[in-house]
Design a protein around this motif. Structure first.
Motif, PDB file in Angstrom:
ATOM      1  N   VAL A 158      70.088  91.847  68.150  1.00  0.00           N
ATOM      2  CA  VAL A 158      68.736  91.623  68.658  1.00  0.00           C
ATOM      3  C   VAL A 158      68.787  90.753  69.919  1.00  0.00           C
ATOM      4  O   VAL A 158      68.028  90.965  70.872  1.00  0.00           O
ATOM      5  CB  VAL A 158      67.841  90.985  67.579  1.00  0.00           C
ATOM      6  CG1 VAL A 158      66.504  90.541  68.158  1.00  0.00           C
ATOM      7  CG2 VAL A 158      67.607  91.980  66.436  1.00  0.00           C
ATOM      8  N   ILE A 192      70.314  98.790  63.600  1.00  0.00           N
ATOM      9  CA  ILE A 192      69.963  97.828  64.639  1.00  0.00           C
ATOM     10  C   ILE A 192      71.023  97.830  65.735  1.00  0.00           C
ATOM     11  O   ILE A 192      70.696  97.802  66.938  1.00  0.00           O
ATOM     12  CB  ILE A 192      69.814  96.418  64.026  1.00  0.00           C
ATOM     13  CG1 ILE A 192      68.558  96.364  63.144  1.00  0.00           C
ATOM     14  CG2 ILE A 192      69.738  95.351  65.113  1.00  0.00           C
ATOM     15  CD1 ILE A 192      68.437  95.093  62.322  1.00  0.00           C
ATOM     16  N   LEU A 209      65.671  93.607  57.669  1.00  0.00           N
ATOM     17  CA  LEU A 209      66.920  93.050  57.160  1.00  0.00           C
ATOM     18  C   LEU A 209      66.697  91.667  56.552  1.00  0.00           C
ATOM     19  O   LEU A 209      67.311  91.322  55.530  1.00  0.00           O
ATOM     20  CB  LEU A 209      67.953  92.968  58.286  1.00  0.00           C
ATOM     21  CG  LEU A 209      69.352  92.515  57.855  1.00  0.00           C
ATOM     22  CD1 LEU A 209      69.975  93.519  56.890  1.00  0.00           C
ATOM     23  CD2 LEU A 209      70.252  92.319  59.064  1.00  0.00           C
ATOM     24  N   ASP A 210      65.820  90.886  57.138  1.00  0.00           N
ATOM     25  CA  ASP A 210      65.513  89.557  56.594  1.00  0.00           C
ATOM     26  C   ASP A 210      64.958  89.668  55.174  1.00  0.00           C
ATOM     27  O   ASP A 210      65.295  88.860  54.296  1.00  0.00           O
ATOM     28  CB  ASP A 210      64.516  88.824  57.487  1.00  0.00           C
ATOM     29  CG  ASP A 210      65.133  88.382  58.802  1.00  0.00           C
ATOM     30  OD1 ASP A 210      66.376  88.312  58.886  1.00  0.00           O
ATOM     31  OD2 ASP A 210      64.372  88.129  59.754  1.00  0.00           O
ATOM     32  N   GLU A 258      73.388  89.625  58.283  1.00  0.00           N
ATOM     33  CA  GLU A 258      72.213  88.999  58.896  1.00  0.00           C
ATOM     34  C   GLU A 258      72.543  88.447  60.282  1.00  0.00           C
ATOM     35  O   GLU A 258      71.778  88.632  61.237  1.00  0.00           O
ATOM     36  CB  GLU A 258      71.714  87.884  57.965  1.00  0.00           C
ATOM     37  CG  GLU A 258      70.353  87.308  58.358  1.00  0.00           C
ATOM     38  CD  GLU A 258      70.486  86.022  59.148  1.00  0.00           C
ATOM     39  OE1 GLU A 258      69.499  85.607  59.779  1.00  0.00           O
ATOM     40  OE2 GLU A 258      71.589  85.434  59.150  1.00  0.00           O
ATOM     41  N   ASP A 307      62.852  95.788  63.261  1.00  0.00           N
ATOM     42  CA  ASP A 307      63.946  96.221  62.394  1.00  0.00           C
ATOM     43  C   ASP A 307      64.639  95.023  61.764  1.00  0.00           C
ATOM     44  O   ASP A 307      65.043  95.054  60.601  1.00  0.00           O
ATOM     45  CB  ASP A 307      64.964  97.043  63.199  1.00  0.00           C
ATOM     46  CG  ASP A 307      64.409  98.389  63.636  1.00  0.00           C
ATOM     47  OD1 ASP A 307      63.592  98.956  62.898  1.00  0.00           O
ATOM     48  OD2 ASP A 307      64.786  98.860  64.718  1.00  0.00           O
ATOM     49  N   ASP A 308      64.776  93.961  62.540  1.00  0.00           N
ATOM     50  CA  ASP A 308      65.428  92.755  62.036  1.00  0.00           C
ATOM     51  C   ASP A 308      64.615  92.117  60.907  1.00  0.00           C
ATOM     52  O   ASP A 308      65.180  91.537  59.977  1.00  0.00           O
ATOM     53  CB  ASP A 308      65.628  91.760  63.179  1.00  0.00           C
ATOM     54  CG  ASP A 308      66.587  90.643  62.805  1.00  0.00           C
ATOM     55  OD1 ASP A 308      67.629  90.934  62.194  1.00  0.00           O
ATOM     56  OD2 ASP A 308      66.293  89.479  63.122  1.00  0.00           O
ATOM     57  N   ASP A 309      63.294  92.249  60.975  1.00  0.00           N
ATOM     58  CA  ASP A 309      62.442  91.740  59.892  1.00  0.00           C
ATOM     59  C   ASP A 309      62.774  92.439  58.574  1.00  0.00           C
ATOM     60  O   ASP A 309      62.770  91.809  57.509  1.00  0.00           O
ATOM     61  CB  ASP A 309      60.966  91.947  60.234  1.00  0.00           C
ATOM     62  CG  ASP A 309      60.489  91.041  61.350  1.00  0.00           C
ATOM     63  OD1 ASP A 309      61.178  90.040  61.636  1.00  0.00           O
ATOM     64  OD2 ASP A 309      59.435  91.330  61.947  1.00  0.00           O
ATOM     65  N   ALA A 354      73.174  91.336  62.876  1.00  0.00           N
ATOM     66  CA  ALA A 354      71.911  91.888  63.374  1.00  0.00           C
ATOM     67  C   ALA A 354      71.238  90.932  64.355  1.00  0.00           C
ATOM     68  O   ALA A 354      70.669  91.363  65.367  1.00  0.00           O
ATOM     69  CB  ALA A 354      70.979  92.198  62.209  1.00  0.00           C
ATOM     70  N   ASP A 355      71.307  89.634  64.079  1.00  0.00           N
ATOM     71  CA  ASP A 355      70.722  88.655  65.001  1.00  0.00           C
ATOM     72  C   ASP A 355      71.357  88.745  66.388  1.00  0.00           C
ATOM     73  O   ASP A 355      70.673  88.669  67.407  1.00  0.00           O
ATOM     74  CB  ASP A 355      70.895  87.237  64.454  1.00  0.00           C
ATOM     75  CG  ASP A 355      69.916  86.906  63.339  1.00  0.00           C
ATOM     76  OD1 ASP A 355      68.955  87.686  63.135  1.00  0.00           O
ATOM     77  OD2 ASP A 355      70.106  85.876  62.667  1.00  0.00           O
ATOM     78  N   THR A 378      71.663  97.119  59.288  1.00  0.00           N
ATOM     79  CA  THR A 378      72.420  96.441  60.336  1.00  0.00           C
ATOM     80  C   THR A 378      73.002  97.440  61.329  1.00  0.00           C
ATOM     81  O   THR A 378      72.929  97.237  62.553  1.00  0.00           O
ATOM     82  CB  THR A 378      73.559  95.607  59.716  1.00  0.00           C
ATOM     83  OG1 THR A 378      72.997  94.647  58.812  1.00  0.00           O
ATOM     84  CG2 THR A 378      74.359  94.892  60.782  1.00  0.00           C
TER      85      THR A 378
END
Length: 217
Positions: free
Chosen positions: A198, A132, A158-159, A191, A154-156, A194-195, A129
């Motif tokens: 993004v 990101i 974390l998912d 989560e 990068d967010d993928d 980070a969203d 996080t």
């Protein structure tokens, strides 16, 4: 309106957004340290940082209409001022999520929020996080569209970590309901943080290319 003053307002607006983004990235790192090291004083400092930044978020909102007051603004200027409000909202929400982590540390102190078996996973989520957030802050400065797109990848990561966390929580969890709720909420905070980061990067892609890079970010 004087073009020099207008340009100065745009520069100030962009500079404030970049500064806030960098500072928010630092705040989530400090909140994570407080969480994993059980540091109540540090958690209070995080809450103070977030409270102080409310004034800056408000100032950005005030600058947007001032930057719009111009006859025949160019398209790139319009994209900046129209995106600024949205980016500021995303950054404010990131601040709120960092504050949630700090509040959880204080609510459970002196007990740890994170049981030992999930410390490595929460630590990994915290690091992903923060990375990101750092990249989003950099993208605001460089306005590099490719870097903005990279944040989606990068967010993928974390998912995947988020899904792994819920697997741990549902696999013979021995620490009780409250601890499970706390850990699940922490995963959600990271989560969502980070969203929002993004989303800031997507706005940068919009600034550079005039579209939101749908399907890429």
């Amino acid at each position: 309106m004087d073009h020099g003053n207008h340009s100065e307002q745009l520069d100030r607006l962009a500079g404030l957004l970049a500064t806030v983004s960098r500072d928010v990235a630092g705040t989530i790192r400090r909140a994570s340290v407080c969480l994993l090291d059980i540091e109540p004083d540090g958690a209070r400092a995080v809450l103070a940082e977030v409270a102080e930044r409310v004034v800056i978020h408000r100032r950005i909102d005030e600058l947007v209409p001032l930057a719009l007051v111009r006859q025949q603004p160019v398209a790139s200027d319009l994209r900046l001022v129209l995106s600024a409000l949205r980016m500021n909202t995303e950054l404010h929400r990131m601040d709120v999520l960092a504050a949630h982590i700090a509040k959880l540390v204080l609510a459970r102190h002196p007990a740890p929020v994170v049981p030992p078996p999930v410390r490595p996973l929460i630590g990994a989520m915290a690091e992903t996080t923060a990375r990101i957030a750092d990249k989003a802050a950099l993208v605001l400065v460089t306005r590099d569209r490719l870097d903005a797109i990279q944040l989606g990848l990068d967010d993928d990561e974390l998912d995947v970590q988020y899904e792994r966390l819920f697997t741990v929580l549902t696999d013979a969890w021995p620490y009780g309901v409250q601890a499970a709720i706390d850990v699940a909420m922490l995963g959600r905070y990271y989560e969502r943080f980070a969203d929002h980061a993004v989303a800031v990067a997507r706005r940068v892609a919009y600034l550079v290319g005039g579209d939101m890079a749908r399907g890429v970010l």
